[in-house]
Design a protein around this motif. Sequence first.
Motif, PDB file in Angstrom:
ATOM      1  N   PRO A   1       0.844  -1.206   0.000  1.00 10.73           N
ATOM      2  CA  PRO A   1       0.000   0.000   0.000  1.00 10.73           C
ATOM      3  C   PRO A   1       0.876   1.251   0.000  1.00 10.73           C
ATOM      4  O   PRO A   1       2.067   1.180   0.304  1.00 10.73           O
ATOM      5  N   PRO A   2       0.301   2.410  -0.342  1.00  8.71           N
ATOM      6  CA  PRO A   2       1.110   3.627  -0.497  1.00  8.71           C
ATOM      7  C   PRO A   2       1.466   4.293   0.826  1.00  8.71           C
ATOM      8  O   PRO A   2       1.002   5.398   1.152  1.00  8.71           O
ATOM      9  N   ASN A   3       2.314   3.622   1.638  1.00  6.39           N
ATOM     10  CA  ASN A   3       2.800   4.275   2.862  1.00  6.39           C
ATOM     11  C   ASN A   3       4.215   3.806   3.160  1.00  6.39           C
ATOM     12  O   ASN A   3       4.624   2.707   2.771  1.00  6.39           O
ATOM     13  N   ALA A   4       4.967   4.638   3.825  1.00  5.05           N
ATOM     14  CA  ALA A   4       6.390   4.402   4.083  1.00  5.05           C
ATOM     15  C   ALA A   4       6.627   3.171   4.947  1.00  5.05           C
ATOM     16  O   ALA A   4       7.626   2.461   4.775  1.00  5.05           O
ATOM     17  N   THR A   5       5.738   2.927   5.897  1.00  2.09           N
ATOM     18  CA  THR A   5       5.920   1.765   6.773  1.00  2.09           C
ATOM     19  C   THR A   5       5.922   0.473   5.966  1.00  2.09           C
ATOM     20  O   THR A   5       6.747  -0.413   6.180  1.00  2.09           O
ATOM     21  N   ALA A   6       4.992   0.374   5.039  1.00  4.13           N
ATOM     22  CA  ALA A   6       4.908  -0.822   4.207  1.00  4.13           C
ATOM     23  C   ALA A   6       6.175  -1.003   3.369  1.00  4.13           C
ATOM     24  O   ALA A   6       6.647  -2.138   3.189  1.00  4.13           O
ATOM     25  N   VAL A   7       6.731   0.100   2.852  1.00  7.45           N
ATOM     26  CA  VAL A   7       7.962   0.017   2.070  1.00  7.45           C
ATOM     27  C   VAL A   7       9.112  -0.459   2.947  1.00  7.45           C
ATOM     28  O   VAL A   7       9.892  -1.330   2.573  1.00  7.45           O
ATOM     29  N   ARG A   8       9.207   0.111   4.163  1.00 11.07           N
ATOM     30  CA  ARG A   8      10.290  -0.306   5.077  1.00 11.07           C
ATOM     31  C   ARG A   8      10.161  -1.784   5.425  1.00 11.07           C
ATOM     32  O   ARG A   8      11.164  -2.514   5.494  1.00 11.07           O
ATOM     33  N   GLU A   9       8.960  -2.228   5.658  1.00 11.22           N
ATOM     34  CA  GLU A   9       8.750  -3.648   5.981  1.00 11.22           C
ATOM     35  C   GLU A   9       9.141  -4.536   4.796  1.00 11.22           C
ATOM     36  O   GLU A   9       9.757  -5.589   4.986  1.00 11.22           O
ATOM     37  N   ALA A  10       8.802  -4.096   3.585  1.00  9.91           N
ATOM     38  CA  ALA A  10       9.161  -4.872   2.388  1.00  9.91           C
ATOM     39  C   ALA A  10      10.661  -4.945   2.208  1.00  9.91           C
ATOM     40  O   ALA A  10      11.192  -5.955   1.714  1.00  9.91           O
ATOM     41  N   LEU A  11      11.350  -3.867   2.645  1.00 11.05           N
ATOM     42  CA  LEU A  11      12.822  -3.836   2.536  1.00 11.05           C
ATOM     43  C   LEU A  11      13.497  -4.531   3.722  1.00 11.05           C
ATOM     44  O   LEU A  11      14.720  -4.622   3.747  1.00 11.05           O
ATOM     45  N   GLY A  12      12.720  -4.945   4.690  1.00 11.15           N
ATOM     46  CA  GLY A  12      13.288  -5.613   5.854  1.00 11.15           C
ATOM     47  C   GLY A  12      13.955  -4.664   6.797  1.00 11.15           C
ATOM     48  O   GLY A  12      14.854  -5.069   7.567  1.00 11.15           O
ATOM     49  N   GLU A  13      13.536  -3.415   6.808  1.00 10.20           N
ATOM     50  CA  GLU A  13      14.147  -2.412   7.695  1.00 10.20           C
ATOM     51  C   GLU A  13      13.416  -2.338   9.033  1.00 10.20           C
ATOM     52  O   GLU A  13      12.213  -2.569   9.118  1.00 10.20           O
TER      53      GLU A  13
END
Length: 421
Positions: free
Chosen positions: A409-421
């Motif tokens: 989804p379009p949010n930074a948390t989801a991107v960080r989770e996808a990157l394993g951060e």
Amino acid sequence: MTAAVETTTTGRAVDLGPAVELVSKEEGHRQPLAPEFVSAEDFSPLEVAYDFGKVRREDIEAGPRNIWRYKKLLPVPSNVEQIPNTEPGCTRLVRADRLAKALGVRRVWVKDDTGNPTHSFKDRVVAVALAAAREFGFDTLACPSTGNLANAVAAAAARAGWRSVVLIPSSLERAKILTTAVYDGALIAVDGNYDDVNRLATQLAAEHENWAFVNVNVRPYYSEGSKTLAFEVAEQLGWRLPEQIVVPIASGSQLTKVDKGFREFGELGLVEPTPYRVFGAQATGCSPVSAAFRDGHDVVQPVRPDTIARSLAIGNPADGPYVLDTVRRTGGAIEDVTDEEVVEGIRLLARTEGIFTETAGGVTVATAKKLIEAGKLDPDAETVLLITGDGLKTLDALENRIGPKATVPPNATAVREALGE
């Protein structure tokens, strides 16, 4: 030997620059320049013989930024650069340090021919074929093709204002069909493989006297265009020859002409004639030359192609025996790789050097890796890899193999989770 002046059937003089005659590969029978590709004396292929005269580095360097800087070494008219053409060549030679590290070798250069007008090396050979065909009085440019040649012929004919007739296997990659059809020539799909299409082209060439089939009746001139790859590599290396070069094999003509180009530069004193080794690369699903090399044979047995590397899928390569001669003479080797290795070769080059190659380039990279692992390529020797076509032409080879790392989804948390951060 002095420059020859031939005439067409209309009596007009033929200007093919330094080219003086044709000579048969097997027994050296000589005959006048003409749109012929097989010797009537020994039934072997014909190739161009020259009287080069004096050719200097400074003259080449002062030439245009395309293959016509080498016109004094090609069978083309003296004014070739003044006639509308696609102006191929002078593509980049990339120092590929990250690829070299991944392969475990000291120095690798990638000759990236994806920068040509239709994004493959075929623009080189077609430009030379068209220039010769014009001198012989043809008015239609034609070919049988596995894809890249189809693009190049259709584009070159459009630029020159000629009619084009292009024959392709009906199973060709969709991208290559579209990038040929866009030029609005006569594109004919044939139910059969490339060898079937090639036989049909030979028949049609005999029936249509005004059609120049670039890789049939004007093949001796067409094939000389591949020498420009060798010329550019040597010039871009600072007027010297590489120690090793890996070349993909389809008909085999490119490999033999790269060797010829290196030898001509040495004989003319344009480079020091240092030793070099030539290596050939094939896909396992169409590897008749590799099989002959491995088995120690001089005869190449035809095969039925079955590989994703369709641009190399020629089961009965015309220059196969001469590839064997070249590789053995220079101390090289020929190897083949699976379709899975081809895909990994494409991805390896992309992730290390940012160069997206078609399947033929994947064959080259994967074969180089296999040769290195087998101890056949010297890891301490400077190596050149020929990348002859653009990956956008063979996207289907990567379909369902690569894609997004994640869909979020379009949010930074989801991107960080996808990157394993």
